[in-house]
Design a protein around this motif. Structure first.
Motif, PDB file in Angstrom:
ATOM      1  N   GLY A  16     -24.788 -22.711   1.767  1.00 51.26           N
ATOM      2  CA  GLY A  16     -24.627 -23.456   0.532  1.00 51.26           C
ATOM      3  C   GLY A  16     -25.020 -22.652  -0.695  1.00 51.26           C
ATOM      4  N   GLY A  17     -24.435 -23.017  -1.839  1.00 49.19           N
ATOM      5  CA  GLY A  17     -24.843 -22.425  -3.100  1.00 49.19           C
ATOM      6  C   GLY A  17     -23.766 -21.614  -3.793  1.00 49.19           C
ATOM      7  N   GLU A  18     -23.938 -21.453  -5.098  1.00 47.64           N
ATOM      8  CA  GLU A  18     -22.974 -20.703  -5.901  1.00 47.64           C
ATOM      9  C   GLU A  18     -22.902 -19.244  -5.501  1.00 47.64           C
ATOM     10  OE1 GLU A  18     -21.783 -20.179 -10.622  1.00 47.64           O
ATOM     11  OE2 GLU A  18     -23.833 -20.770 -10.090  1.00 47.64           O
ATOM     12  N   SER A  19     -24.026 -18.654  -5.132  1.00 47.77           N
ATOM     13  CA  SER A  19     -24.019 -17.242  -4.727  1.00 47.77           C
ATOM     14  C   SER A  19     -23.146 -17.040  -3.490  1.00 47.77           C
ATOM     15  CB  SER A  19     -25.448 -16.767  -4.447  1.00 47.77           C
ATOM     16  OG  SER A  19     -26.259 -16.881  -5.594  1.00 47.77           O
ATOM     17  N   ALA A  20     -23.266 -17.944  -2.525  1.00 41.75           N
ATOM     18  CA  ALA A  20     -22.433 -17.857  -1.321  1.00 41.75           C
ATOM     19  C   ALA A  20     -20.976 -18.126  -1.656  1.00 41.75           C
ATOM     20  CB  ALA A  20     -22.928 -18.846  -0.272  1.00 41.75           C
ATOM     21  N   ALA A  21     -20.721 -19.056  -2.575  1.00 41.06           N
ATOM     22  CA  ALA A  21     -19.347 -19.377  -2.965  1.00 41.06           C
ATOM     23  C   ALA A  21     -18.663 -18.163  -3.583  1.00 41.06           C
ATOM     24  CB  ALA A  21     -19.343 -20.541  -3.957  1.00 41.06           C
ATOM     25  N   LEU A  22     -19.341 -17.520  -4.528  1.00 45.42           N
ATOM     26  CA  LEU A  22     -18.772 -16.322  -5.150  1.00 45.42           C
ATOM     27  C   LEU A  22     -18.631 -15.207  -4.119  1.00 45.42           C
ATOM     28  CD1 LEU A  22     -20.790 -16.350  -8.502  1.00 45.42           C
ATOM     29  CD2 LEU A  22     -18.457 -17.166  -8.120  1.00 45.42           C
ATOM     30  N   GLY A  23     -19.577 -15.155  -3.185  1.00 44.52           N
ATOM     31  CA  GLY A  23     -19.494 -14.166  -2.117  1.00 44.52           C
ATOM     32  C   GLY A  23     -18.297 -14.382  -1.229  1.00 44.52           C
ATOM     33  N   ARG A  24     -17.978 -15.654  -0.931  1.00 43.51           N
ATOM     34  CA  ARG A  24     -16.815 -15.943  -0.087  1.00 43.51           C
ATOM     35  C   ARG A  24     -15.519 -15.558  -0.783  1.00 43.51           C
ATOM     36  NH1 ARG A  24     -14.461 -15.919   4.776  1.00 43.51           N
ATOM     37  NH2 ARG A  24     -12.668 -17.333   4.833  1.00 43.51           N
ATOM     38  N   VAL A  25     -15.410 -15.853  -2.073  1.00 39.91           N
ATOM     39  CA  VAL A  25     -14.206 -15.453  -2.813  1.00 39.91           C
ATOM     40  C   VAL A  25     -14.052 -13.932  -2.757  1.00 39.91           C
ATOM     41  CG1 VAL A  25     -13.064 -15.397  -5.058  1.00 39.91           C
ATOM     42  CG2 VAL A  25     -14.292 -17.465  -4.343  1.00 39.91           C
ATOM     43  N   HIS A  26     -15.141 -13.227  -2.991  1.00 36.03           N
ATOM     44  CA  HIS A  26     -15.102 -11.753  -2.934  1.00 36.03           C
ATOM     45  C   HIS A  26     -14.733 -11.268  -1.537  1.00 36.03           C
ATOM     46  CE1 HIS A  26     -16.362  -7.556  -3.466  1.00 36.03           C
ATOM     47  NE2 HIS A  26     -17.040  -7.697  -2.332  1.00 36.03           N
ATOM     48  N   ASP A  27     -15.351 -11.870  -0.529  1.00 34.21           N
ATOM     49  CA  ASP A  27     -15.136 -11.451   0.853  1.00 34.21           C
ATOM     50  C   ASP A  27     -13.685 -11.673   1.271  1.00 34.21           C
ATOM     51  OD1 ASP A  27     -16.081 -10.447   3.327  1.00 34.21           O
ATOM     52  OD2 ASP A  27     -16.302 -12.474   4.122  1.00 34.21           O
ATOM     53  N   TYR A  28     -13.145 -12.858   0.976  1.00 32.65           N
ATOM     54  CA  TYR A  28     -11.798 -13.213   1.425  1.00 32.65           C
ATOM     55  C   TYR A  28     -10.722 -12.506   0.605  1.00 32.65           C
ATOM     56  CZ  TYR A  28      -7.906 -16.109   3.039  1.00 32.65           C
ATOM     57  OH  TYR A  28      -6.718 -16.534   3.576  1.00 32.65           O
TER      58      TYR A  28
END
Length: 585
Positions: free
Chosen positions: A306-318
């Motif tokens: 959870g969290g904005e850091s993980a969300a931005l990380g997922r966009v970057h990762d994918y």
């Protein structure tokens, strides 16, 4: 959410158009890449974190992204006075948060607040299921932890209070003499009711600085609740029609907004949002057990962070690290592993991720790498998400009634034994059971899985669709009442568009989307030893089917390769070309 009905989660698309050739291409690419190599039916069950980045890499991506959207001098001088409150709800992010920006502009000090509302941990309206299960509660806790940390980095903090917002927010406004409370607008009746209660209570308090004397009405001097729109890709004020005139067919809506509306830019923020007012005790992010729930750990499958850091990380990762955006449309109907689809939905539902940020990243990808059907399809499905949000305004509580927006009169069954078999993954149909076990274990289910289990519950079992919707509300990390109920009404044939009345044949779905039985073998270990061609039709080696399929295996063979009855050939394929999926999963 609602009150004359219940509230629930976000189901996925109940339609898709693909040719046999496309399906073959999908399976070839999906099986030949490592899309689901991380989840093997033969391997010991493992947990895959989403995103698959280290904490250090997520922090780096977040800081780089924040820096990109930080304005050094373009925001002008801060001229506001006094204290403004930011009431965080389903917008647990710093980036592209208009409430946060407006509070900064209008004040000398910002007080960010989150209310741990006991109502959210009560029971659903009709069938008394938990409104929030332990897995989503844990996800929200992680979102709050990350939000608090990111606000501290920007010179603020997050005040966490336990109780009802209509009691906490007015009390804080009085204590801190706040002139305005900024929050993001919701659309369903339970949330709207809270907004009205907060407004009413705020009108009882007049800040000393406003005077509150003379001939001015008391309400004009009261602390104001300013509700802002920030949950969709297209802003509600930019639609070419009012929500009361929203088209009843998605395609008409999509074509109108694509041709006549524009998507606003993400809001930039100053380097520092501080200072906050003097607060003695900011409070702590709660533990799951403090919410009246038992802690649950993800034991296999995907563990979303959870969290904005993980969300931005997922966009970057994918998008950027794995470079999967270019094949999204081909792989999006997968069922096993973290990378067949974007997996953005949990962060979109919690507001940890802005849909406008996704839009800008897609456009940057198209400019720097390539533009194709897959890059467009991510935006196509975000428009579906927008549509359901706007539709909830038009339809009101009809969205939650048994007969749906079209007020269809259907005598639904509410057989508890049948429903329990469905939700526990004990129907005797491996594809249904595997999907339901994934949902209970991880809080997530694929788009394709959601379509299949919805069709089975409604078409084959004849169970009230609202029971399924409320169970999704309990379990899903990406619960969103607008998308959830919008999709379930469509799946039940009571939704806005009567043409969305679909039946999904389990044998055909298994043949097309899990031909090797890898997905069912992963979630139902007792099927691993069976030959692949038997995993979806294990006979006496598995549970006895609880109901017969309306359109399923033939009497003679039971072979999934000749699965459907000729009485209704290819029922789930009789859909309009280009109609697309209602999801962002």
């Amino acid at each position: 959410m609602i009150k004359q009905s219940f509230s629930l989660t976000k189901v996925t698309a109940f339609s898709l158009s693909q040719s046999k050739h496309t399906l073959f291409t999908f399976h070839y690419k999906f099986s030949k890449t490592n899309m689901h190599a991380s989840f093997s039916a033969r391997a010991t069950p493992t947990v895959k974190h989403v995103p698959e980045l280290s904490p250090e890499e997520m922090d780096r991506v977040r800081e780089q992204t924040f820096q990109k959207y930080t304005s050094v001098s373009g925001l002008g001088e801060r001229k506001g006075k006094g204290v403004a409150i930011v009431w965080f709800r389903n917008d647990l992010r710093v980036l592209d948060n208009e409430a946060l920006f407006r509070a900064w502009v209008s004040s000398e000090a910002i007080l960010p607040v989150y209310c741990v509302d006991p109502t959210l941990f009560g029971t659903t309206h009709y069938f008394g299921l938990p409104k929030t299960g332990a897995l989503r509660a844990q996800f929200i806790i992680e979102c709050l932890t990350d939000l608090k940390r990111n606000l501290v980095k920007r010179g603020l903090d997050l005040l966490i209070q336990h109780g009802k917002p209509e009691e906490i927010i007015p009390s804080l406004a009085k204590a801190f003499k706040a002139h305005t409370v900024y929050a993001h607008k919701e659309t369903c009746s339970e949330e709207v009711k809270v907004e009205k209660l907060v407004t009413r209570k705020l009108q009882e308090f007049v800040p000393p600085s406003s005077g509150g004397v003379g001939n001015e009405p008391r309400s004009l001097n009261a602390t104001k609740l300013e509700l802002l729109w920030g949950s969709t890709m297209y802003h509600i004020d930019d639609l070419p029609f009012g929500c009361e005139s929203l088209p009843d067919v998605y395609t008409q809506f999509r074509k109108s907004v694509e041709s006549e509306s524009r998507i606003r830019n993400c809001i930039r923020l100053p380097a520092s949002l501080g200072p906050p007012p003097e607060v003695g005790d900011w409070g702590c992010v709660p533990q799951v057990t403090e919410l009246g729930l038992q802690s649950e750990k993800v034991s296999k499958g995907m563990k979303f962070i959870g969290g904005e850091s993980a969300a931005l990380g997922r966009v970057h990762d994918y998008f950027w690290k794995k470079d999967l955006l270019k094949v999204y449309k081909v792989t999006r109907n997968g069922m096993l592993g973290p990378d067949y689809s974007t997996k953005f939905s949990p962060w979109l539902a919690s507001g940890s991720l802005s849909p406008r940020f996704i839009y800008e990243e897609v456009k940057r990808y198209e400019k720097e790498r390539q533009s194709n059907d897959s890059t467009y399809w991510v935006l196509f499905e975000l428009i579906w998400r927008d549509y359901f949000r706007f539709l909830s305004i038009k339809q009101g509580n009809l969205l939650f009634h048994a007969g749906g927006p079209r007020k269809v009169d259907i005598n639904w069954s509410q057989d508890q034994t049948m429903f329990d078999a469905w939700r526990r993954g004990q129907t005797g149909y491996p594809l249904i059971d595997a999907n339901m076990k994934e949902l209970a274990t991880t809080g997530f289910m694929s788009n394709r899985g959601r379509q299949i289990v919805c069709s089975f519950l409604i078409r084959d079992m004849g169970i009230d669709w609202r029971m399924g919707a409320e169970w999704f509300e309990t379990c899903l990390l990406d619960y969103d009442p607008c998308s959830n109920y919008g999709n379930w009404t469509y799946g039940a044939g009571v939704g806005n568009d009567p043409r969305e009345d679909r039946y999904f044949s389990i044998p055909k779905q298994a043949q097309n989307y899990d031909p090797e039985g890898e997905f069912v073998a992963y979630w139902l270990p007792e099927l691993r030893a069976l030959p692949r061609e038997k995993r979806h039709s294990p006979g006496m080696m598995y549970l006895k089917p609880i109901v017969a399929l309306k359109h399923g295996y033939t009497k003679k063979t039971g072979d999934s390769k000749v699965a459907f009855s000729s009485r209704r050939a290819k029922p789930e394929d009789n859909r309009r070309k280009g109609h697309g999926d209602r999801r962002m999963y």
